[in-house]
Design a protein around this motif. Structure first.
Motif, mmCIF file in Angstrom:
data_model
loop_
_atom_site.group_PDB
_atom_site.id
_atom_site.type_symbol
_atom_site.label_atom_id
_atom_site.label_comp_id
_atom_site.label_asym_id
_atom_site.label_seq_id
_atom_site.Cartn_x
_atom_site.Cartn_y
_atom_site.Cartn_z
ATOM 1 N N THR B 211 1.201 -0.879 1.992
ATOM 2 C CA THR B 211 0.022 -0.019 1.870
ATOM 3 C C THR B 211 -0.812 -0.231 0.600
ATOM 4 O O THR B 211 -1.941 0.212 0.531
ATOM 5 C CB THR B 211 0.441 1.463 1.917
ATOM 6 N N ASP B 212 -0.245 -0.865 -0.423
ATOM 7 C CA ASP B 212 -1.015 -1.019 -1.661
ATOM 8 C C ASP B 212 -0.770 -2.368 -2.300
ATOM 9 O O ASP B 212 0.184 -2.510 -3.052
ATOM 10 C CB ASP B 212 -0.639 0.097 -2.642
ATOM 11 N N PRO B 213 -1.564 -3.383 -2.017
ATOM 12 C CA PRO B 213 -2.743 -3.376 -1.154
ATOM 13 C C PRO B 213 -2.350 -3.334 0.323
ATOM 14 O O PRO B 213 -1.173 -3.441 0.647
ATOM 15 C CB PRO B 213 -3.422 -4.696 -1.499
ATOM 16 N N TYR B 215 -1.525 -4.736 3.529
ATOM 17 C CA TYR B 215 -1.153 -6.003 4.182
ATOM 18 C C TYR B 215 -0.866 -5.717 5.654
ATOM 19 O O TYR B 215 -0.269 -4.680 5.978
ATOM 20 C CB TYR B 215 0.087 -6.613 3.533
ATOM 21 N N PHE B 240 -6.464 -15.921 9.051
ATOM 22 C CA PHE B 240 -6.505 -16.012 7.589
ATOM 23 C C PHE B 240 -5.547 -17.097 7.105
ATOM 24 O O PHE B 240 -4.738 -17.609 7.876
ATOM 25 C CB PHE B 240 -6.109 -14.663 6.965
ATOM 26 N N TYR B 244 0.274 -12.813 6.823
ATOM 27 C CA TYR B 244 0.164 -11.370 6.606
ATOM 28 C C TYR B 244 -0.929 -11.132 5.573
ATOM 29 O O TYR B 244 -0.652 -10.991 4.381
ATOM 30 C CB TYR B 244 1.503 -10.793 6.126
ATOM 31 N N ALA B 246 -4.095 -9.543 3.310
ATOM 32 C CA ALA B 246 -4.488 -8.248 2.742
ATOM 33 C C ALA B 246 -5.879 -7.947 3.284
ATOM 34 O O ALA B 246 -6.714 -8.839 3.390
ATOM 35 C CB ALA B 246 -4.529 -8.337 1.228
ATOM 36 N N LEU B 247 -6.101 -6.693 3.656
ATOM 37 C CA LEU B 247 -7.410 -6.312 4.190
ATOM 38 C C LEU B 247 -8.026 -5.196 3.361
ATOM 39 O O LEU B 247 -7.324 -4.406 2.744
ATOM 40 C CB LEU B 247 -7.280 -5.839 5.647
ATOM 41 N N THR B 248 -9.353 -5.143 3.389
ATOM 42 C CA THR B 248 -10.043 -4.050 2.706
ATOM 43 C C THR B 248 -10.194 -2.878 3.666
ATOM 44 O O THR B 248 -10.071 -3.035 4.886
ATOM 45 C CB THR B 248 -11.453 -4.487 2.261
ATOM 46 N N ARG B 249 -10.519 -1.721 3.078
ATOM 47 C CA ARG B 249 -10.724 -0.536 3.914
ATOM 48 C C ARG B 249 -11.899 -0.764 4.866
ATOM 49 O O ARG B 249 -11.853 -0.367 6.023
ATOM 50 C CB ARG B 249 -11.004 0.686 3.022
ATOM 51 N N GLU B 250 -12.929 -1.420 4.351
ATOM 52 C CA GLU B 250 -14.117 -1.645 5.187
ATOM 53 C C GLU B 250 -13.787 -2.519 6.389
ATOM 54 O O GLU B 250 -14.252 -2.278 7.500
ATOM 55 C CB GLU B 250 -15.235 -2.286 4.353
ATOM 56 N N TYR B 251 -12.968 -3.532 6.160
ATOM 57 C CA TYR B 251 -12.588 -4.445 7.241
ATOM 58 C C TYR B 251 -11.830 -3.669 8.329
ATOM 59 O O TYR B 251 -12.058 -3.848 9.519
ATOM 60 C CB TYR B 251 -11.714 -5.569 6.672
ATOM 61 N N LEU B 253 -12.009 -0.448 8.869
ATOM 62 C CA LEU B 253 -12.976 0.451 9.531
ATOM 63 C C LEU B 253 -13.709 -0.299 10.630
ATOM 64 O O LEU B 253 -13.960 0.238 11.700
ATOM 65 C CB LEU B 253 -14.007 0.943 8.511
#
Lengths: 335, 318
Positions: B211-213, B215, B240, B244, B246-251, B253
């Protein structure tokens, strides 16, 4: 005249980079979408939501953190009268890292109530370590810069070793990833609830030192000369110490320890405005913010969607400029 | 006197010659026999020195002196594979993470990360099994320098795992057991595939691993194929660099998954959504479709792969 021009240019560039930054992300968005998101905000429109609640806080956090680190770097260089000083000299970054790592490795719950604990522990770590360094750098009721420097280096090394030990003993790949991600710095956590902490700390500090700029310039001549010229060296140093601890503490707690900004931007400022400017500190904060915004934008363009760790970008783009600056014959640390 | 002497000397000569000739013949036979036997032994030794050459899934050639007997897995999934196929007496160790089947606890623990070379050497394995990405190649090279070959398997699909089972069977001389297991699992997979073949609404599933970041299981992981079998899709469509990513919140969303896996809603509320309240906007949160797959099922490409698919089926089609 030239000074005003630099200020206007810096503010203009900040505005341009923010507008560009608002267009970079997973959702397609051009200028009209951005304008619509602000003028006619629709909470059900996820693109609007991403622009207002994810991209804008991220950009503002980058601006604030960059400004904070540059500002604190300028203060530290003035205090110890050494161009190699930076905001992390007091062990703030390593203390913050140790605090955050304690959470990542499960010594403290990841969330307590509604609080996400890594920034909280990072803040606590930053303050505790800074306090220890200051106590060690204090002798005969006086702050000795050289001793402060050595204490900072020693305590930072100790914290780094503790982080290293915890990392080595880690039983989980995920925890390691958290630590690595944290140690390289990121603005991915930015939110409207997180932003006020570093922003308020920076604004208060800028106001405070707006009145102390002259003393800072004199302090850079050396403590004896400053004393002779009527500067209350001890008081000024204490003011710098407390300010740097708080402002850097908040910056590191929200974004991780981002290197190089606090070291190079003060030199850029002095290179452009000279060493005796009355608005050097404010300009230094603007340039630091602009530099960090540019680095964040580049990181997200180069390596979408997450962006490269910001610390990597600051070093890559900062070092060549720094080398160029040092090679200029007319560059001086102090007048 | 002289003649007699001559005669007396000549008398016994033929008898002596015969004895010598027979003795020589016998010696020749013995020498020839020994030479033939010696040559055969030398040929056998040379054969043994040549041994067996096998190629793993990474295309690495391994030379084994003989069919391996003392083996172990450098991953939990590999240990499960070995216990399902190999005689347990041939499995000589386990990693600290190995917890299935219960019999693993009878085996000594060997450190796989970092690799304890001395411990591995002391165990004298003929072969170590591992999978791509789980054991650094330089660790394998170091072990091979010490005379311990490391065999890698690679999985992109469920079928790859089943072929991996058969592969281990071949290497360990347990083809019958391995093929039987792989065939029965294949049959179940085909049945599941048939059940969801004409499924129209393909659920978009996002599975987080940290969860942080943040994955997640990327497109090029086994989970994508498991979801395909169940008529669903991995919400991550982009390939990618990392399996596994890492993704951003925007991605996330933008992905807006129908189903989120990675923990119970209560747990993720504490560890995930409290950190990223913006993600409460995703469909999975809005419709309460948040599930906690069993870690050692979803993560392990082993003989319990069908069990894992069935668990996912329970989440996707409650």
């Amino acid at each position: 005249m030239m000074r005003s021009l630099y200020f206007i240019l810096a503010l203009l560039l900040i505005a341009i980079v923010i507008v560009l930054g608002l267009q970079v992300g997973s959702f397609e968005s051009d200028l009209s979408t951005i304008a619509e998101a602000f003028l006619n905000y629709n909470p059900d429109n996820t693109t609007h939501y991403a622009i207002v609640h994810l991209r804008l806080p991220r950009l503002l956090l980058a601006l604030v953190v960059g400004a904070s680190l540059a500002f604190c770097g300028y203060l530290m260089q003035a205090m110890v009268n050494n161009g190699l000083a930076d905001p992390y000299l007091l062990g703030t970054a390593s203390g913050a890292s140790l605090g955050a790592v304690l959470v990542f490795f499960g010594f403290v719950e990841i969330t307590v109530g509604s609080f996400y604990m890594p920034p909280v522990l990072a803040m606590a770590g930053a303050f505790i370590v800074t306090l220890v360094v200051v106590v060690l750098g204090y002798r005969k009721r006086q702050l000795i810069p050289a001793q402060l420097l050595l204490a900072g280096i020693a305590i930072s090394s100790l914290c780094t070793a503790m982080v290293g030990l915890l990392t080595f003993l880690s039983d989980s790949e995920g925890k390691l990833k958290s630590v690595i991600f944290w140690s390289m710095g990121s603005f991915e956590r930015a939110s409207w609830t997180l932003l006020p902490y570093p922003a308020v700390a920076l604004i208060v500090a800028l106001f405070l030192f707006a009145f102390l700029q002259k003393q800072l310039n004199i302090l850079m001549l050396g403590s004896e000369r400053a004393q002779a010229l009527g500067v209350q060296v001890s008081h000024t140093r204490w003011a710098i110490l407390v300010t740097v601890s708080i402002v850097t503490g908040f910056a590191v707690a929200t974004s991780g320890p981002i290197g190089f900004v606090g070291l190079i931007v003060p030199h850029v400022t002095r290179g452009l405005l000279g060493t005796t400017g009355r608005s050097n500190l404010l300009f230094c904060a603007f340039v630091g913010g602009l530099f960090m915004l540019l680095c964040d934008l580049l990181s997200r363009i180069i390596y979408p969607p997450t962006g490269l760790p910001i610390g990597i970008i600051t070093s890559f783009f900062g070092v060549p400029f720094f080398v160029y600056l040092l090679s200029r014959k007319n560059y001086k640390f102090s007048s | 006197m002289r003649k007699f002497t001559k005669i007396s000397r000549a008398g016994p000569a033929p008898m002596k010659n015969k004895t010598i000739v027979y003795t020589l013949h016998l010696l020749c036979f013995i020498v020839a026999g020994l030479t033939i036997v010696g040559c055969q032994q030398k040929q056998e030794q040379a054969g043994q020195e040549q041994g067996i050459t096998i190629t793993d899934d990474l295309g690495r050639e391994l030379h084994l002196a003989k069919q391996p007997e003392r083996v172990f897995g450098f991953t939990s999934a590999m240990t499960e594979m070995l216990f399902a196929i190999v005689d347990t007496a041939n499995i000589i160790a386990r990693t600290p993470d190995c917890d299935y089947p219960a019999a693993v606890y009878t085996k000594p623990v060997v450190s796989n990360y970092p690799v304890d070379l001395e411990q591995v050497l002391a165990l004298k394995p003929d072969l170590i099994f591992t999978s791509e990405g789980m054991t650094p190649l330089d660790d394998a090279a170091r072990l091979e320098e010490l005379g311990i070959p490391v065999y890698y398997q690679k999985y992109r699909t469920v079928e790859d795992v089943l072929k991996g089972i058969e592969d281990i069977g071949r290497i360990m001389g347990r083809e019958q057991v391995a093929n039987h297991l792989a065939d029965s699992l294949r049959k179940e997979v085909k049945q599941l595939e048939a059940n969801y073949k004409n499924h129209q609404n393909k659920l978009q599933v996002l599975t987080i691993t940290w969860t942080d970041p943040i994955y997640v299981y990327g497109k090029n992981t086994l989970l994508t194929d498991k979801l395909r079998i169940l008529g669903a899709e991995n919400a991550v469509k982009e390939t990618f660099d990392q399996p596994y990513p890492a993704l951003t919140r925007e991605y996330i969303l933008k992905l807006n998954p129908d189903v989120l896996m990675g923990g119970t809603k209560e747990k993720l509320e504490q560890t995930f959504f409290s950190q990223y309240p913006e993600l409460r906007k995703i469909k999975a949160y809005q419709t309460n479709r948040i599930y906690a797959p069993t870690g050692n099922l979803i993560e392990r490409p082993g003989p319990r792969i069908v069990e894992s698919i069935r668990e996912l089926e329970g989440f996707l089609y409650p």
